[in-house]
Design a protein around this motif. Sequence first.
Motif, PDB file in Angstrom:
ATOM      1  N   PRO A 191      59.226  38.802  52.268  1.00 10.47           N
ATOM      2  CA  PRO A 191      60.614  40.428  51.618  1.00 10.47           C
ATOM      3  C   PRO A 191      60.664  41.523  52.768  1.00 10.47           C
ATOM      4  O   PRO A 191      60.966  41.727  52.715  1.00 10.47           O
ATOM      5  CB  PRO A 191      59.547  40.361  50.675  1.00 10.47           C
ATOM      6  CG  PRO A 191      58.214  39.750  50.902  1.00 10.47           C
ATOM      7  CD  PRO A 191      58.202  38.635  51.521  1.00 10.47           C
ATOM      8  N   GLU A 249      66.233  40.314  51.935  1.00  9.45           N
ATOM      9  CA  GLU A 249      66.154  41.372  50.364  1.00  9.45           C
ATOM     10  C   GLU A 249      67.247  40.561  49.466  1.00  9.45           C
ATOM     11  O   GLU A 249      68.395  40.499  50.174  1.00  9.45           O
ATOM     12  CB  GLU A 249      66.298  42.522  50.972  1.00  9.45           C
ATOM     13  CG  GLU A 249      66.440  44.007  48.884  1.00  9.45           C
ATOM     14  CD  GLU A 249      66.001  44.459  49.531  1.00  9.45           C
ATOM     15  OE1 GLU A 249      67.418  45.716  48.677  1.00  9.45           O
ATOM     16  OE2 GLU A 249      64.947  45.474  50.156  1.00  9.45           O
ATOM     17  N   ASP A 254      69.997  41.905  46.584  1.00  8.21           N
ATOM     18  CA  ASP A 254      71.465  42.770  46.632  1.00  8.21           C
ATOM     19  C   ASP A 254      71.463  42.781  45.497  1.00  8.21           C
ATOM     20  O   ASP A 254      72.092  41.580  45.026  1.00  8.21           O
ATOM     21  CB  ASP A 254      72.485  43.364  47.969  1.00  8.21           C
ATOM     22  CG  ASP A 254      73.462  44.431  47.814  1.00  8.21           C
ATOM     23  OD1 ASP A 254      72.417  45.312  47.242  1.00  8.21           O
ATOM     24  OD2 ASP A 254      74.179  44.958  47.954  1.00  8.21           O
ATOM     25  N   ALA A 299      63.707  35.691  50.271  1.00  8.34           N
ATOM     26  CA  ALA A 299      63.074  37.391  49.962  1.00  8.34           C
ATOM     27  C   ALA A 299      61.241  36.949  49.298  1.00  8.34           C
ATOM     28  O   ALA A 299      60.469  38.040  49.982  1.00  8.34           O
ATOM     29  CB  ALA A 299      63.670  37.645  48.675  1.00  8.34           C
ATOM     30  N   GLU A 320      63.613  48.955  56.410  1.00  5.38           N
ATOM     31  CA  GLU A 320      64.100  48.674  55.131  1.00  5.38           C
ATOM     32  C   GLU A 320      65.665  48.498  55.171  1.00  5.38           C
ATOM     33  O   GLU A 320      66.390  48.339  53.717  1.00  5.38           O
ATOM     34  CB  GLU A 320      63.506  49.235  53.731  1.00  5.38           C
ATOM     35  CG  GLU A 320      62.096  49.428  54.060  1.00  5.38           C
ATOM     36  CD  GLU A 320      61.522  47.516  53.479  1.00  5.38           C
ATOM     37  OE1 GLU A 320      62.519  47.672  52.468  1.00  5.38           O
ATOM     38  OE2 GLU A 320      60.743  47.420  54.085  1.00  5.38           O
ATOM     39  N   LEU A 359      69.407  47.485  54.856  1.00  7.95           N
ATOM     40  CA  LEU A 359      69.205  46.765  54.186  1.00  7.95           C
ATOM     41  C   LEU A 359      71.050  46.115  55.726  1.00  7.95           C
ATOM     42  O   LEU A 359      72.205  47.402  54.935  1.00  7.95           O
ATOM     43  CB  LEU A 359      70.319  46.043  52.970  1.00  7.95           C
ATOM     44  CG  LEU A 359      70.180  44.661  52.492  1.00  7.95           C
ATOM     45  CD1 LEU A 359      69.195  44.158  52.313  1.00  7.95           C
ATOM     46  CD2 LEU A 359      71.197  45.115  50.860  1.00  7.95           C
ATOM     47  N   LYS A 394      67.507  42.336  56.452  1.00  7.58           N
ATOM     48  CA  LYS A 394      67.535  43.651  56.813  1.00  7.58           C
ATOM     49  C   LYS A 394      66.182  44.367  58.115  1.00  7.58           C
ATOM     50  O   LYS A 394      65.365  43.370  58.288  1.00  7.58           O
ATOM     51  CB  LYS A 394      66.505  44.445  55.359  1.00  7.58           C
ATOM     52  CG  LYS A 394      64.453  43.786  54.894  1.00  7.58           C
ATOM     53  CD  LYS A 394      64.790  44.288  53.702  1.00  7.58           C
ATOM     54  CE  LYS A 394      63.129  43.776  52.511  1.00  7.58           C
ATOM     55  NZ  LYS A 394      63.534  44.742  51.958  1.00  7.58           N
TER      56      LYS A 394
END
Length: 101
Positions: free
Chosen positions: A34, A38, A40, A30, A52, A54, A48
């Motif tokens: 990024p 990501e 969680d 990340a 954005e 996931l 992702k």
Amino acid sequence: MGVQQEAGVGGEALEVWIDQDLCTGDGICAQYAPEVFELDIDGLAYVKTSDEELLQAKGATAPVPLPLLTDVVDSARECPGDCIHVRRVSDRVEVYGPDAE
């Protein structure tokens, strides 16, 4: 926003996925990319989509955008859990990661 060109080896599209069973939750991926990875709430990394979202399904893949190829490859190389897999979309052969030929 325009369509991002996807990365490829020899022009082939690539996708990336994370094996959460091996993820150590370090978050190096990340930090490198990024836009693609990501952490969680469970402390594990996931891929992702470009909008954005996931992707938490086991083995879920995300396309590797061409401008981020180096960052995604560095993530795979530096990952302490060896859990990041980058493969060609066409034949699903891993090109970067623990199972790369």
